[in-house]
Write a protein that holds these residues in place. Structure first.
Motif, PDB file in Angstrom:
ATOM      1  N   ASP A  89       4.433  34.855 -28.512  1.00  0.00           N
ATOM      2  CA  ASP A  89       3.659  36.028 -28.079  1.00  0.00           C
ATOM      3  C   ASP A  89       3.495  36.033 -26.562  1.00  0.00           C
ATOM      4  N   ASP A  90       3.282  34.837 -25.972  1.00  0.00           N
ATOM      5  CA  ASP A  90       3.096  34.749 -24.515  1.00  0.00           C
ATOM      6  C   ASP A  90       4.314  35.295 -23.764  1.00  0.00           C
ATOM      7  N   ILE A  91       5.498  34.940 -24.259  1.00  0.00           N
ATOM      8  CA  ILE A  91       6.721  35.401 -23.606  1.00  0.00           C
ATOM      9  C   ILE A  91       6.862  36.917 -23.771  1.00  0.00           C
ATOM     10  N   ILE A  96       6.968  39.761 -20.866  1.00  0.00           N
ATOM     11  CA  ILE A  96       8.026  40.762 -20.714  1.00  0.00           C
ATOM     12  C   ILE A  96       7.411  42.161 -20.601  1.00  0.00           C
ATOM     13  N   ILE A  97       6.381  42.425 -21.423  1.00  0.00           N
ATOM     14  CA  ILE A  97       5.701  43.729 -21.337  1.00  0.00           C
ATOM     15  C   ILE A  97       5.013  43.874 -19.986  1.00  0.00           C
ATOM     16  N   PRO A 143       1.871  45.756 -30.840  1.00  0.00           N
ATOM     17  CA  PRO A 143       1.763  44.418 -31.426  1.00  0.00           C
ATOM     18  C   PRO A 143       1.982  44.452 -32.940  1.00  0.00           C
ATOM     19  N   ARG A 144       2.452  43.323 -33.450  1.00  0.00           N
ATOM     20  CA  ARG A 144       2.687  43.199 -34.888  1.00  0.00           C
ATOM     21  C   ARG A 144       1.642  42.325 -35.573  1.00  0.00           C
ATOM     22  N   THR A 145       0.836  41.629 -34.795  1.00  0.00           N
ATOM     23  CA  THR A 145      -0.177  40.733 -35.366  1.00  0.00           C
ATOM     24  C   THR A 145      -1.459  40.855 -34.547  1.00  0.00           C
ATOM     25  N   ILE A 146      -2.555  40.340 -35.107  1.00  0.00           N
ATOM     26  CA  ILE A 146      -3.835  40.341 -34.385  1.00  0.00           C
ATOM     27  C   ILE A 146      -3.714  39.513 -33.100  1.00  0.00           C
ATOM     28  N   ALA A 147      -3.020  38.371 -33.181  1.00  0.00           N
ATOM     29  CA  ALA A 147      -2.855  37.522 -31.994  1.00  0.00           C
ATOM     30  C   ALA A 147      -2.139  38.300 -30.890  1.00  0.00           C
ATOM     31  N   GLN A 148      -1.118  39.082 -31.259  1.00  0.00           N
ATOM     32  CA  GLN A 148      -0.401  39.874 -30.267  1.00  0.00           C
ATOM     33  C   GLN A 148      -1.298  40.984 -29.718  1.00  0.00           C
TER      34      GLN A 148
END
Length: 198
Positions: free
Chosen positions: A61-63, A67-68, A87-92
């Motif tokens: 996710d960090d990478i 990039i974003i 995002p696809r997940t809560i973490a994202q």
């Protein structure tokens, strides 16, 4: 205008994003496309991503957020952007919110294209048939079995971001089962209300 379009595969996000790009002159940011571009450009974050992918790993996710971050700093995104596939997940979603906040930015809206999933498979079969009739290539993810797998993955992994954005007061639901033009009109109505708030 900083937007996220959410909804299951086949809901029409790509079609609507294409119209918004034309209407608002803002880029549609697909994480897959951005990842490939960053790797090709050999940017620092692109080199990180390439190392992970070459080792057969999943890009963190960090990478992806890095990039974003790099992409929205480009001139064509200064008036906003549409995020597609992230995002696809809560973490994202958390990582995206933190990155935007660090750049004194925020999301204007998250629009969910809500559809009757039981009718989506028929929609995909029709889309594939129409492409064949026109002599166009059929998208590989328009295979009904592949599509069912993607739908399952969406419900298992990605649908969780909808309550996240609803709780944040950013979510608006649009009926994605309407005609393309009617969906566009409803999205435009949501966005014009945002303009009034500014």
């Amino acid at each position: 205008m900083r937007l996220i379009l959410v909804g299951p595969p086949g809901a029409g996000k790509g079609t609507q994003a294409g119209r918004l790009v034309a209407d608002y002159n803002i880029p549609q940011l697909s994480t897959g496309d951005m990842l490939r571009a960053a790797v090709a450009a050999q940017s620092p974050v692109g080199l990180q991503a390439k190392a992970v992918m070459d080792a057969g790993g999943l890009v963190s996710d960090d990478i992806v957020v890095g990039i974003i971050r790099d992409r929205i700093a480009e001139p064509d995104a200064k008036n906003g952007f549409i995020l597609d596939g992230f995002p696809r997940t809560i973490a994202q979603a958390d990582a995206l919110a933190q990155m935007l906040s660090e750049n004194d930015l925020g999301l204007d809206a998250v629009i969910e294209l809500r559809v009757d999933q039981s009718k989506l498979v028929d929609r995909i079969i029709n889309r594939a048939a129409e492409a064949k009739e026109k002599g166009e290539p059929v998208r590989k993810d328009d295979d009904p079995e592949v599509f069912k797998d993607r739908l399952e993955a969406y419900n298992r992994d990605t649908a969780v971001v909808i309550p996240y954005y609803e709780k944040a007061g950013l979510l608006t639901v649009v009926d994605g089962m309407q005609s393309i033009d009617d969906v566009s009109r409803d999205i435009e109505s949501v966005l014009s209300k945002l303009d009034e708030k500014v």
